[in-house]
Design an enzyme around this catalytic site. Sequence first.
Site, PDB file in Angstrom:
ATOM      1  N   HIS A  96      -5.449   3.369 -13.424  1.00  0.00           N
ATOM      2  CA  HIS A  96      -5.562   1.795 -12.491  1.00  0.00           C
ATOM      3  C   HIS A  96      -6.448   1.179 -12.620  1.00  0.00           C
ATOM      4  O   HIS A  96      -6.393   0.546 -12.152  1.00  0.00           O
ATOM      5  CB  HIS A  96      -5.094   2.331 -11.312  1.00  0.00           C
ATOM      6  CG  HIS A  96      -3.341   3.266 -11.778  1.00  0.00           C
ATOM      7  ND1 HIS A  96      -2.610   2.509 -12.142  1.00  0.00           N
ATOM      8  CD2 HIS A  96      -3.293   4.687 -11.132  1.00  0.00           C
ATOM      9  CE1 HIS A  96      -1.122   3.484 -11.980  1.00  0.00           C
ATOM     10  NE2 HIS A  96      -1.507   4.258 -11.501  1.00  0.00           N
TER      11      HIS A  96
ATOM     12  N   CYS B 219      -7.707   8.830 -10.766  1.00  0.00           N
ATOM     13  CA  CYS B 219      -6.619   7.621 -10.514  1.00  0.00           C
ATOM     14  C   CYS B 219      -7.249   6.937 -11.642  1.00  0.00           C
ATOM     15  O   CYS B 219      -6.972   5.614 -12.149  1.00  0.00           O
ATOM     16  CB  CYS B 219      -7.020   7.398  -9.275  1.00  0.00           C
ATOM     17  SG  CYS B 219      -6.721   8.381  -8.443  1.00  0.00           S
TER      18      CYS B 219
ATOM     19  N   CYS C 186       1.053  11.929  -8.924  1.00  0.00           N
ATOM     20  CA  CYS C 186       0.003  11.119  -9.880  1.00  0.00           C
ATOM     21  C   CYS C 186      -0.749  12.445 -10.421  1.00  0.00           C
ATOM     22  O   CYS C 186      -1.198  12.535 -11.309  1.00  0.00           O
ATOM     23  CB  CYS C 186      -0.731  10.231  -9.347  1.00  0.00           C
ATOM     24  SG  CYS C 186       0.185   8.587  -9.619  1.00  0.00           S
TER      25      CYS C 186
ATOM     26  N   CYS D 131       5.138  12.222  16.042  1.00  0.00           N
ATOM     27  CA  CYS D 131       6.126  12.170  16.574  1.00  0.00           C
ATOM     28  C   CYS D 131       7.825  12.751  17.380  1.00  0.00           C
ATOM     29  O   CYS D 131       8.008  12.735  18.667  1.00  0.00           O
ATOM     30  CB  CYS D 131       7.138  10.929  16.086  1.00  0.00           C
ATOM     31  SG  CYS D 131       8.282  10.004  17.496  1.00  0.00           S
TER      32      CYS D 131
END
Length: 260
Positions: free
Chosen positions: A174, A170, A220, A106
């Site tokens: 998790h 990851c 992370c 934008c």
Amino acid sequence: MWRWIGLLSLLSLTLVLAQGESAQNAKEELARQKELLRQTMGILPTELVTEQGKEVFLRKGPSGKSMEACDFGLGPGIIKGAMARLPRYFPDSQRVDDLDTRIVYCMTQVQGFKPEEVKRSDVVAAAFYIASQSSGEQVRVTVSTPQEQALYALGEKLFYARSGKRDVGCATCHVDYVGRRAGPLFYADVLGEDHSWTHWPAYRYSNDQSWTMEDRIRACYGNLGHPRPDFYSAPIIALELFMAQKSNGAKIEESPAFVR
């Protein structure tokens, strides 16, 4: 406003250092820190950055247009609930955009800013303001176009990939380690009941920084000892699309959020 942000930053760091790691319960400590800041300053950092983001959103660029002329997925200027449907494919950019890349598109393609004029702090602030219009919304991210399907597949592959000297990824934290602690905190069940996707963008009182999910993913990777993906890059958006789709139906309780 910037002076107040600076004062708040100093104060919040002082509060965190004073508290240290003595919290018995992460959620109780989070609520305590939040209330402490609100009582002391009368306003939260999330609210300040959101107001800053509103100024960025309404500021006209070299083309004479503000972000009200931009389409975040629901039509030009419509941002109510827009974040809850991102990332998604946009025909004009011919790519899958997350909130960050859509703001950059934008600013450069609609408002007329040169790429080098786009400040990361403005992108984060605008993300906070746009995200504030999705509090209470349910995540509704589709994976229907070929571009979305390809990026989703990449995101799933990256999420479960293990690499580096530590042979981790990851999913190690998790999925495999959910329920275990990382210091005072439990590993988040990103794909399960924690719906971690809905917690970003957020103000982190532990490091006094305002982050979007792009910052969180890069951090992370750094924690795992991996090279951090570039901002606005395909690996980051792929991971976001994968996690967002897995959070479909989850309610965005508070946006932007206040996290540790």
